[in-house]
Write an enzyme that holds these catalytic residues in place. Structure first.
Site, PDB file in Angstrom:
ATOM      1  N   ARG A  33      34.237  27.661  41.067  1.00 52.64           N
ATOM      2  CA  ARG A  33      35.155  27.857  42.190  1.00 52.64           C
ATOM      3  C   ARG A  33      34.832  26.910  43.340  1.00 52.64           C
ATOM      4  NH1 ARG A  33      34.918  33.970  43.828  1.00 52.64           N
ATOM      5  NH2 ARG A  33      32.709  33.591  43.373  1.00 52.64           N
ATOM      6  N   ALA A  70      37.327  36.262  35.912  1.00 59.43           N
ATOM      7  CA  ALA A  70      38.324  37.315  36.134  1.00 59.43           C
ATOM      8  C   ALA A  70      38.062  37.992  37.464  1.00 59.43           C
ATOM      9  CB  ALA A  70      38.273  38.347  35.010  1.00 59.43           C
ATOM     10  N   ARG A  71      39.082  38.666  37.936  1.00 66.17           N
ATOM     11  CA  ARG A  71      38.852  39.638  39.017  1.00 66.17           C
ATOM     12  C   ARG A  71      38.372  40.883  38.311  1.00 66.17           C
ATOM     13  NH1 ARG A  71      41.224  43.724  42.589  1.00 66.17           N
ATOM     14  NH2 ARG A  71      40.536  43.247  44.705  1.00 66.17           N
ATOM     15  N   ALA A  72      37.098  41.189  38.466  1.00 62.59           N
ATOM     16  CA  ALA A  72      36.490  42.286  37.725  1.00 62.59           C
ATOM     17  C   ALA A  72      36.884  43.630  38.312  1.00 62.59           C
ATOM     18  CB  ALA A  72      34.970  42.136  37.728  1.00 62.59           C
ATOM     19  N   TYR A 140      43.123  47.062  36.492  1.00 63.63           N
ATOM     20  CA  TYR A 140      42.324  46.080  35.771  1.00 63.63           C
ATOM     21  C   TYR A 140      42.717  46.042  34.296  1.00 63.63           C
ATOM     22  CZ  TYR A 140      38.157  43.929  33.690  1.00 63.63           C
ATOM     23  OH  TYR A 140      37.300  43.134  32.967  1.00 63.63           O
ATOM     24  N   LYS A 144      44.585  42.943  32.116  1.00 59.95           N
ATOM     25  CA  LYS A 144      44.008  42.352  30.905  1.00 59.95           C
ATOM     26  C   LYS A 144      44.988  42.435  29.735  1.00 59.95           C
ATOM     27  CE  LYS A 144      39.779  40.965  31.979  1.00 59.95           C
ATOM     28  NZ  LYS A 144      39.295  39.583  31.750  1.00 59.95           N
ATOM     29  N   GLY A 189      13.130  59.562  40.368  1.00 58.51           N
ATOM     30  CA  GLY A 189      12.774  60.886  39.885  1.00 58.51           C
ATOM     31  C   GLY A 189      13.735  61.964  40.321  1.00 58.51           C
TER      32      GLY A 189
END
Length: 315
Positions: A33, A70-72, A140, A144, A189
């Site tokens: 990018r 991708a735009r996740a 999303y 896809k 824990g």
């Protein structure tokens, strides 16, 4: 063989570029990018992924495109229209790249999609397979699926081979999201009310996903196929937490609370989607994948989880 990899600085892309660069038969180019270092290969700055992104120079003499950018899936998305934003990147950007690839003479286009195309939960039904009718529920998953349909149309028109890979949750050193939150709670824990959860979830170690994508680069039988991928071993949320504890060398503190009671409480708190991810089942069937390509997961889930804590980039 020259390969163009998008998403090279992402969680999957970093592992892919590192693995591909070690294979002498490949010449790797990485779409970026903005200017900056990449893990391996030659970086080519193409800008943000979208309908108007120009990949012409990046696609010169390229035989295979691996599209992992991708735009996740974004938790707590604050954009006004999430589906519009997903479509801008995951649909328009992907299809623009594919059209340019076909025009440049690219032989094969490998698309990293998502199990969310099949749906959110398999629950009482059979594990998801490529033969199922797609049923995406969120923005999303819809984006896809729309990208997959567009890619198949481009393949039919141009003759460029398209390979679609639908992974479930991908884990490995440095992974973020729900698995990272689980690790944090186990490490502290914190008692977790998940000791009586008997769901089944398919996961895939990033090393297995990388190995599979590399297999798809030049395997003749991969052309124009849709593949489900996983470690080949499904696990409940309770078992996953215990395995994470073992990998860390400390026990997971699990309290046995009935799943129905947990779902009821989550609904009252407006956290039903979170409860579905923890309590519901999402299984995939990789038998066709194994049979068609002769591929088997190289890394067991136990080893994959251990690598999350032994790697220098781990938790």
């Amino acid at each position: 063989m020259r390969i163009l990899l998008t998403g090279a600085t992402g969680f999957l892309g970093i592992r892919l570029s590192t693995s591909l660069a070690k294979l002498e038969r490949f010449e790797l180019y990485c779409s970026m990018r903005k200017p900056g270092p990449c893990a391996a290969g030659r970086a080519i700055v193409t800008g943000e992924l979208g309908a108007n992104t120009d990949f012409k120079s990046a696609l010169e003499n390229v035989s295979v495109v691996i599209h992992s950018a991708a735009r996740a899936h974004v938790m707590n998305d604050h954009v006004v229209d999430p589906l519009l934003e997903y479509r801008r990147v995951n649909v328009a950007g992907t299809l623009s790249l594919a059209r340019q690839a076909a025009e440049a003479g690219v032989k094969r286009f490998i698309f990293v999609s998502s199990v969310k195309v099949n749906g959110e939960l398999s629950n009482e039904r059979a594990p998801f397979s490529p033969k199922d009718s797609p049923a995406p529920e969120d923005a999303y998953g819809i984006s896809k699926w729309e990208a997959e349909q567009g890619l198949k149309a481009i393949a039919k028109q141009s003759g460029m081979e398209v390979v679609i890979v639908r992974p479930p949750l991908v884990y490995g050193p440095g992974v973020k999201g729900n698995l990272a939150r689980m690790v944090k709670l186990v490490r502290k824990g914190v008692p977790l009310p998940l000791g009586s959860i008997h769901n089944k979830r398919s996961l895939v170690a990033v090393d297995n996903l990388v190995d599979f994508i590399v297999t798809c680069i030049d395997h003749p039988a991969a052309a124009n196929q849709v593949f489900m991928i996983s470690d080949g071993h499904d696990i409940s949320t309770s078992e996953l937490l215990r395995e994470l504890g073992k990998a860390m060398g400390m026990p997971a503190r699990l309290v046995p609370i009935p799943a129905g009671l947990l779902m009821f409480g989550a609904s009252l708190l407006g956290k039903r989607d979170v409860a579905h991810r923890l309590l519901g089942s999402l299984q995939v069937d990789i038998s066709d994948t194994e049979a068609l390509l002769g591929w088997k997961p190289a890394v067991s889930m136990q080893d994959g989880l251990r690598r999350c804590f032994t790697s220098e980039n781990g938790f």
